[in-house]
Motif scaffolding. Sequence first.
Motif, mmCIF file in Angstrom:
data_model
loop_
_atom_site.group_PDB
_atom_site.id
_atom_site.type_symbol
_atom_site.label_atom_id
_atom_site.label_comp_id
_atom_site.label_asym_id
_atom_site.label_seq_id
_atom_site.Cartn_x
_atom_site.Cartn_y
_atom_site.Cartn_z
ATOM 1 N N THR A 43 9.872 7.203 9.007
ATOM 2 C CA THR A 43 8.683 6.749 9.715
ATOM 3 C C THR A 43 8.769 5.252 9.984
ATOM 4 O O THR A 43 9.297 4.491 9.170
ATOM 5 C CB THR A 43 7.399 7.046 8.913
ATOM 6 O OG1 THR A 43 7.488 6.421 7.637
ATOM 7 C CG2 THR A 43 7.209 8.546 8.719
ATOM 8 N N ASP A 44 8.265 4.849 11.121
ATOM 9 C CA ASP A 44 8.331 3.444 11.521
ATOM 10 C C ASP A 44 7.538 2.516 10.614
ATOM 11 O O ASP A 44 7.824 1.327 10.554
ATOM 12 C CB ASP A 44 7.825 3.284 12.956
ATOM 13 C CG ASP A 44 8.745 3.923 13.978
ATOM 14 O OD1 ASP A 44 9.931 4.149 13.640
ATOM 15 O OD2 ASP A 44 8.298 4.199 15.095
ATOM 16 N N ASP A 45 6.546 3.037 9.905
ATOM 17 C CA ASP A 45 5.712 2.165 9.074
ATOM 18 C C ASP A 45 6.477 1.537 7.915
ATOM 19 O O ASP A 45 6.019 0.564 7.330
ATOM 20 C CB ASP A 45 4.497 2.932 8.532
ATOM 21 C CG ASP A 45 4.873 3.935 7.468
ATOM 22 O OD1 ASP A 45 5.659 4.862 7.762
ATOM 23 O OD2 ASP A 45 4.384 3.792 6.335
ATOM 24 N N GLN A 46 7.647 2.061 7.581
ATOM 25 C CA GLN A 46 8.425 1.525 6.469
ATOM 26 C C GLN A 46 9.505 0.538 6.923
ATOM 27 O O GLN A 46 10.179 -0.065 6.103
ATOM 28 C CB GLN A 46 9.073 2.666 5.690
ATOM 29 C CG GLN A 46 8.058 3.571 5.053
ATOM 30 C CD GLN A 46 8.684 4.836 4.502
ATOM 31 O OE1 GLN A 46 9.883 4.930 4.309
ATOM 32 N NE2 GLN A 46 7.861 5.833 4.252
ATOM 33 N N GLU A 146 4.230 2.909 0.960
ATOM 34 C CA GLU A 146 2.944 2.481 0.418
ATOM 35 C C GLU A 146 2.362 3.633 -0.400
ATOM 36 O O GLU A 146 2.427 4.786 -0.002
ATOM 37 C CB GLU A 146 2.030 2.146 1.601
ATOM 38 C CG GLU A 146 0.717 1.562 1.255
ATOM 39 C CD GLU A 146 -0.097 1.258 2.504
ATOM 40 O OE1 GLU A 146 -1.031 0.465 2.375
ATOM 41 O OE2 GLU A 146 0.187 1.822 3.582
ATOM 42 N N THR A 155 -3.418 5.139 3.125
ATOM 43 C CA THR A 155 -2.060 4.715 3.479
ATOM 44 C C THR A 155 -1.735 5.230 4.874
ATOM 45 O O THR A 155 -2.509 6.001 5.462
ATOM 46 C CB THR A 155 -1.026 5.287 2.486
ATOM 47 O OG1 THR A 155 -1.049 6.718 2.577
ATOM 48 C CG2 THR A 155 -1.288 4.835 1.055
ATOM 49 N N PHE A 156 -0.587 4.844 5.386
ATOM 50 C CA PHE A 156 -0.130 5.352 6.672
ATOM 51 C C PHE A 156 -0.106 6.884 6.651
ATOM 52 O O PHE A 156 -0.571 7.538 7.581
ATOM 53 C CB PHE A 156 1.262 4.797 6.990
ATOM 54 C CG PHE A 156 1.822 5.265 8.296
ATOM 55 C CD1 PHE A 156 1.476 4.635 9.479
ATOM 56 C CD2 PHE A 156 2.694 6.344 8.361
ATOM 57 C CE1 PHE A 156 1.980 5.067 10.704
ATOM 58 C CE2 PHE A 156 3.205 6.783 9.572
ATOM 59 C CZ PHE A 156 2.845 6.141 10.745
ATOM 60 N N ASN A 160 -2.471 9.252 8.930
ATOM 61 C CA ASN A 160 -1.803 9.860 10.075
ATOM 62 C C ASN A 160 -1.327 11.290 9.865
ATOM 63 O O ASN A 160 -1.035 11.980 10.835
ATOM 64 C CB ASN A 160 -0.626 8.990 10.513
ATOM 65 C CG ASN A 160 -1.105 7.665 11.045
ATOM 66 O OD1 ASN A 160 -1.653 7.589 12.135
ATOM 67 N ND2 ASN A 160 -0.951 6.611 10.259
#
Length: 198
Positions: A43-46, A146, A155-156, A160
């Motif tokens: 995932t892009d959030d990391q 997270e 969290t993300f 999501n």
Amino acid sequence: MNYSELLTNVRNYTEVTSDVLSDAVINVFITNIENKVARQIDTDDQRRYATTTFEANNAFLDVSGPEGGFRFARGLQLVETDGTRTWLQQRDATVMDEYSPERSTTDVNFTGKPKYWGNWDGTTLVVAPTPNVAYTVEMWYDETPERLTSTNTTTFLSNNAPEVLLYGTLSEAYSYLKNVQDMQLYEGKYQVALQDFA
């Protein structure tokens, strides 16, 4: 879905009170699922980026400091003073030993502009040849996911893909309760939700 909603949902679905499924027990399930998701999808959030400099005559780069916790490096880019960027090629650390057996040296046979990088251990990267000057380097890396906790209530993943988190946590809960049929049901739901999220 926030942290307390997830705990309530897990207890409601399983029809088990906090005497058996305490916050501490469910926290283990949540962490297990967060780790599982992080291993199964990217995932892009990391994704993070950090700029630092190599130390002249030292082939090692300490990566233990990035905020959020370093998980793994995606790539390294050398940044020249004129702004030119060059990707270093990832290789196994054994290649560094063959290419540059002296890692901390001023010997011109083993120093120069780095071309290769590899993982040395969990918090250190190694490059070859050993940098002859303090080159600027940009590291592309993934941070530790997270965590959903009583103090970090969303969290993300919980925002999501709440169904991924819920079904995965339920699968863990039913495994803990030794209810194989429901564990398999929610593991299947988790896998479908994960594929949709991916």
